[in-house]
Design a protein around this motif. Structure first.
Motif, PDB file in Angstrom:
ATOM      1  N   ALA A 144      -7.181  -0.497   8.409  1.00  0.00           N
ATOM      2  CA  ALA A 144      -7.597  -0.661   7.552  1.00  0.00           C
ATOM      3  C   ALA A 144      -6.929  -0.460   5.946  1.00  0.00           C
ATOM      4  CB  ALA A 144      -8.524  -1.531   7.347  1.00  0.00           C
ATOM      5  N   LYS A 145      -7.318   0.943   6.431  1.00  0.00           N
ATOM      6  CA  LYS A 145      -6.720   2.149   5.125  1.00  0.00           C
ATOM      7  C   LYS A 145      -5.225   1.942   4.406  1.00  0.00           C
ATOM      8  CE  LYS A 145      -9.376   5.827   5.241  1.00  0.00           C
ATOM      9  NZ  LYS A 145      -9.154   7.319   5.729  1.00  0.00           N
ATOM     10  N   HIS A 146      -4.108   2.559   5.726  1.00  0.00           N
ATOM     11  CA  HIS A 146      -3.282   1.951   5.716  1.00  0.00           C
ATOM     12  C   HIS A 146      -2.422   0.723   5.275  1.00  0.00           C
ATOM     13  CE1 HIS A 146       0.498   0.066   7.458  1.00  0.00           C
ATOM     14  NE2 HIS A 146       1.174   1.094   7.835  1.00  0.00           N
ATOM     15  N   HIS A 147      -3.147  -0.608   5.437  1.00  0.00           N
ATOM     16  CA  HIS A 147      -3.007  -1.799   4.821  1.00  0.00           C
ATOM     17  C   HIS A 147      -3.125  -1.604   3.273  1.00  0.00           C
ATOM     18  CE1 HIS A 147      -1.881  -3.236   8.414  1.00  0.00           C
ATOM     19  NE2 HIS A 147      -3.070  -4.217   8.562  1.00  0.00           N
ATOM     20  N   ARG A 148      -4.503  -0.959   2.798  1.00  0.00           N
ATOM     21  CA  ARG A 148      -4.771  -1.084   1.493  1.00  0.00           C
ATOM     22  C   ARG A 148      -3.420  -0.089   0.817  1.00  0.00           C
ATOM     23  NH1 ARG A 148     -10.249  -0.532   3.698  1.00  0.00           N
ATOM     24  NH2 ARG A 148      -9.824   1.277   3.079  1.00  0.00           N
ATOM     25  N   ALA A 149      -2.772   1.042   1.763  1.00  0.00           N
ATOM     26  CA  ALA A 149      -2.105   2.068   0.692  1.00  0.00           C
ATOM     27  C   ALA A 149      -0.816   1.323   0.718  1.00  0.00           C
ATOM     28  CB  ALA A 149      -2.769   3.517   1.599  1.00  0.00           C
ATOM     29  N   CYS A 150      -0.958   0.379   1.779  1.00  0.00           N
ATOM     30  CA  CYS A 150       0.874  -0.409   1.614  1.00  0.00           C
ATOM     31  C   CYS A 150       1.037  -1.295   0.867  1.00  0.00           C
ATOM     32  CB  CYS A 150       0.756   0.016   2.737  1.00  0.00           C
ATOM     33  SG  CYS A 150       0.972   1.778   4.291  1.00  0.00           S
ATOM     34  N   VAL A 151       0.349  -2.310   0.203  1.00  0.00           N
ATOM     35  CA  VAL A 151       0.221  -3.357   0.105  1.00  0.00           C
ATOM     36  C   VAL A 151       0.388  -4.214  -1.210  1.00  0.00           C
ATOM     37  CG1 VAL A 151      -2.385  -3.637  -0.669  1.00  0.00           C
ATOM     38  CG2 VAL A 151      -1.343  -5.968  -0.074  1.00  0.00           C
ATOM     39  N   LEU A 152       0.440  -2.615  -2.136  1.00  0.00           N
ATOM     40  CA  LEU A 152       1.280  -3.202  -3.439  1.00  0.00           C
ATOM     41  C   LEU A 152       2.273  -2.838  -3.381  1.00  0.00           C
ATOM     42  CD1 LEU A 152      -1.864  -2.191  -5.810  1.00  0.00           C
ATOM     43  CD2 LEU A 152      -1.416  -4.407  -4.828  1.00  0.00           C
ATOM     44  N   SER A 153       2.460  -2.004  -2.584  1.00  0.00           N
ATOM     45  CA  SER A 153       4.477  -1.207  -2.474  1.00  0.00           C
ATOM     46  C   SER A 153       4.796  -2.939  -1.876  1.00  0.00           C
ATOM     47  CB  SER A 153       4.670  -0.487  -1.855  1.00  0.00           C
ATOM     48  OG  SER A 153       3.747  -0.254  -0.806  1.00  0.00           O
ATOM     49  N   VAL A 154       4.375  -3.251  -1.045  1.00  0.00           N
ATOM     50  CA  VAL A 154       5.172  -4.028   0.164  1.00  0.00           C
ATOM     51  C   VAL A 154       4.751  -5.873  -1.137  1.00  0.00           C
ATOM     52  CG1 VAL A 154       4.784  -5.945   2.277  1.00  0.00           C
ATOM     53  CG2 VAL A 154       4.253  -3.289   1.716  1.00  0.00           C
ATOM     54  N   SER A 193      11.788 -13.480   1.022  1.00  0.00           N
ATOM     55  CA  SER A 193      11.955 -12.295   1.535  1.00  0.00           C
ATOM     56  C   SER A 193      10.587 -11.701   2.318  1.00  0.00           C
ATOM     57  CB  SER A 193      11.408 -11.271   0.268  1.00  0.00           C
ATOM     58  OG  SER A 193      10.089 -11.665  -0.198  1.00  0.00           O
ATOM     59  N   ASN A 194      10.722 -11.169   3.271  1.00  0.00           N
ATOM     60  CA  ASN A 194       9.572 -10.813   4.175  1.00  0.00           C
ATOM     61  C   ASN A 194       9.212  -9.561   4.446  1.00  0.00           C
ATOM     62  OD1 ASN A 194       7.629 -11.891   6.293  1.00  0.00           O
ATOM     63  ND2 ASN A 194       9.553 -12.054   7.758  1.00  0.00           N
ATOM     64  N   PRO A 195       9.428  -8.515   3.400  1.00  0.00           N
ATOM     65  CA  PRO A 195       8.909  -6.856   3.729  1.00  0.00           C
ATOM     66  C   PRO A 195       7.681  -6.301   4.963  1.00  0.00           C
ATOM     67  CG  PRO A 195       8.528  -7.339   1.660  1.00  0.00           C
ATOM     68  CD  PRO A 195       8.871  -8.879   1.754  1.00  0.00           C
ATOM     69  N   ARG A 196       7.785  -5.497   5.353  1.00  0.00           N
ATOM     70  CA  ARG A 196       6.645  -4.955   6.099  1.00  0.00           C
ATOM     71  C   ARG A 196       6.220  -4.006   6.660  1.00  0.00           C
ATOM     72  NH1 ARG A 196       7.776  -8.991  11.260  1.00  0.00           N
ATOM     73  NH2 ARG A 196       9.468  -7.275  11.709  1.00  0.00           N
ATOM     74  N   ARG A 197       5.330  -3.161   6.821  1.00  0.00           N
ATOM     75  CA  ARG A 197       5.319  -1.821   6.998  1.00  0.00           C
ATOM     76  C   ARG A 197       4.358  -2.222   8.319  1.00  0.00           C
ATOM     77  NH1 ARG A 197       7.949  -1.632   3.344  1.00  0.00           N
ATOM     78  NH2 ARG A 197       7.844  -0.982   1.621  1.00  0.00           N
TER      79      ARG A 197
END
Length: 334
Positions: free
Chosen positions: A46-56, A26-30
């Motif tokens: 960094a704020k974007h990454h923190r918001a997305c990382v758990l769903s990714v 697997s290899n999802p990303r935002r």
């Protein structure tokens, strides 16, 4: 059977990839995209990454069809990269490793690109053109190190393209480099720009400053179009990269070239292919799934490192914006 999960977030992309013995599961990303004319700030990214990382992370596990218990090692980008972004993702990787009771492994971002390129293309021992924004150079493997034969002495080619895109307010969606290439296809007039190659090294800050000045003068006077400037900038930048790559090949006696990094997805491949044909060499490159920053490349480099005995202790799992490719001992190649 060894399964490694990799966390990547050194720039504007947050990705989580899972690799099992050379197979990408697997290899999802935002991607964090800013408005035209604006760059990326570390805090917002960094704020974007923190918001997305758990769903990714959840998406990666679901796509791979595995559970945390199946994972053998947690790899993360140790550097180089944007400070806030690297820290945000590294914290998640460290937390996950402790929760799941798995070994932790810090990976050099550029080596992640190289190892993914070698896996996907099957290149044996190529001269590598590393077109990463944070570190860049012409690299060749020798005596347990990825040796840097030449590099940009000021800014990276990706940074140059990004900053030029901001000057003439080109969209950042999906990326400035991609949109510059599309505009360049419509350019018809070549504007001569500074061409700065110094031995094996290249310089892009001068051409950027000159192009910014020309954008204000020539576009305002109607002497050329934005498409002409995109065309001229691409041709000049990529010609410089092809020249130093060919010189490195001659020095190393290499007959293979591997292009890695986000900028390596475009016209550069076509120009490099012409050079390789003239030298009787072979070009290797990946598509946008793997040349653009992604979690699987960190997982793949981590898989190689973990199997050869590398592990990062929690006390040493700090990150750095300056992490040269040739600092890492490559124990897995020989």
């Amino acid at each position: 059977m060894t399964i490694v999960i990799g966390f990547e977030g050194s720039a504007n992309k947050i990705g989580v990839g899972i690799v099992r013995d050379g197979a990408v599961l697997s290899n999802p990303r935002r991607t964090y995209i800013t408005p035209p004319g604006q760059g990326r700030f570390s805090v917002e990214t960094a704020k974007h990454h923190r918001a997305c990382v758990l769903s990714v992370l959840k998406e990666a596990l679901l796509q791979a069809g595995i559970q945390p218990a199946d994972i053998d090692c947690v790899a993360f980008t140790k550097g180089p990269g944007m400070g806030g972004s690297v820290v945000a993702v590294a914290i998640v990787a460290r937390t996950v490793a402790q929760l799941w009771k798995k070994p932790l492994l810090g990976v050099n971002h550029c080596i992640g690109h190289i190892e993914m390129g070698r896996l996907i293309t099957g290149a044996a021992n190529p001269t590598v053109l590393d077109c990463v924004e944070t570190q860049r150079g012409v690299i060749s493997y020798s005596e347990r190190r990825y040796r840097i034969f030449g590099e940009a002495i000021d800014i990276a080619v990706g940074n140059c393209l990004d900053r030029f895109a901001r000057v003439i307010k080109i969209s950042n969606d999906p990326s400035p480099g991609y949109n510059i290439e599309q505009m360049a296809k419509k350019g018809s007039q070549f504007v001569e720009l500074p061409y700065t190659v110094k031995g094996m090294d290249v310089s892009f800050s001068g051409i950027l400053s000159y192009t910014e000045e020309m954008a204000h003068k020539m576009l305002g006077a109607g002497e050329c179009t934005p498409e002409d400037l995109c065309f001229s900038l691409q041709e000049t930048l990529f010609s410089m990269l092809v020249e130093v790559t060919e010189r490195a090949m001659a020095h190393c006696g290499s007959r293979e070239v591997l292009i890695v990094g986000g900028v390596g997805c475009n016209l550069l491949q076509e120009m490099m292919e012409v050079m390789c044909q003239e030298r009787g060499a072979k070009l290797f490159a990946t598509d946008e799934r793997f040349c653009i920053d992604n979690g699987a490349m960190i997982a793949q480099a981590g898989w190689e490192m973990f199997r050869s005995g590398h592990v990062t202790s929690l006390e040493d799992s700090w990150v750095t914006q300056r992490f040269r490719t040739d600092e890492v001992e490559v124990t897995w190649r020989d």
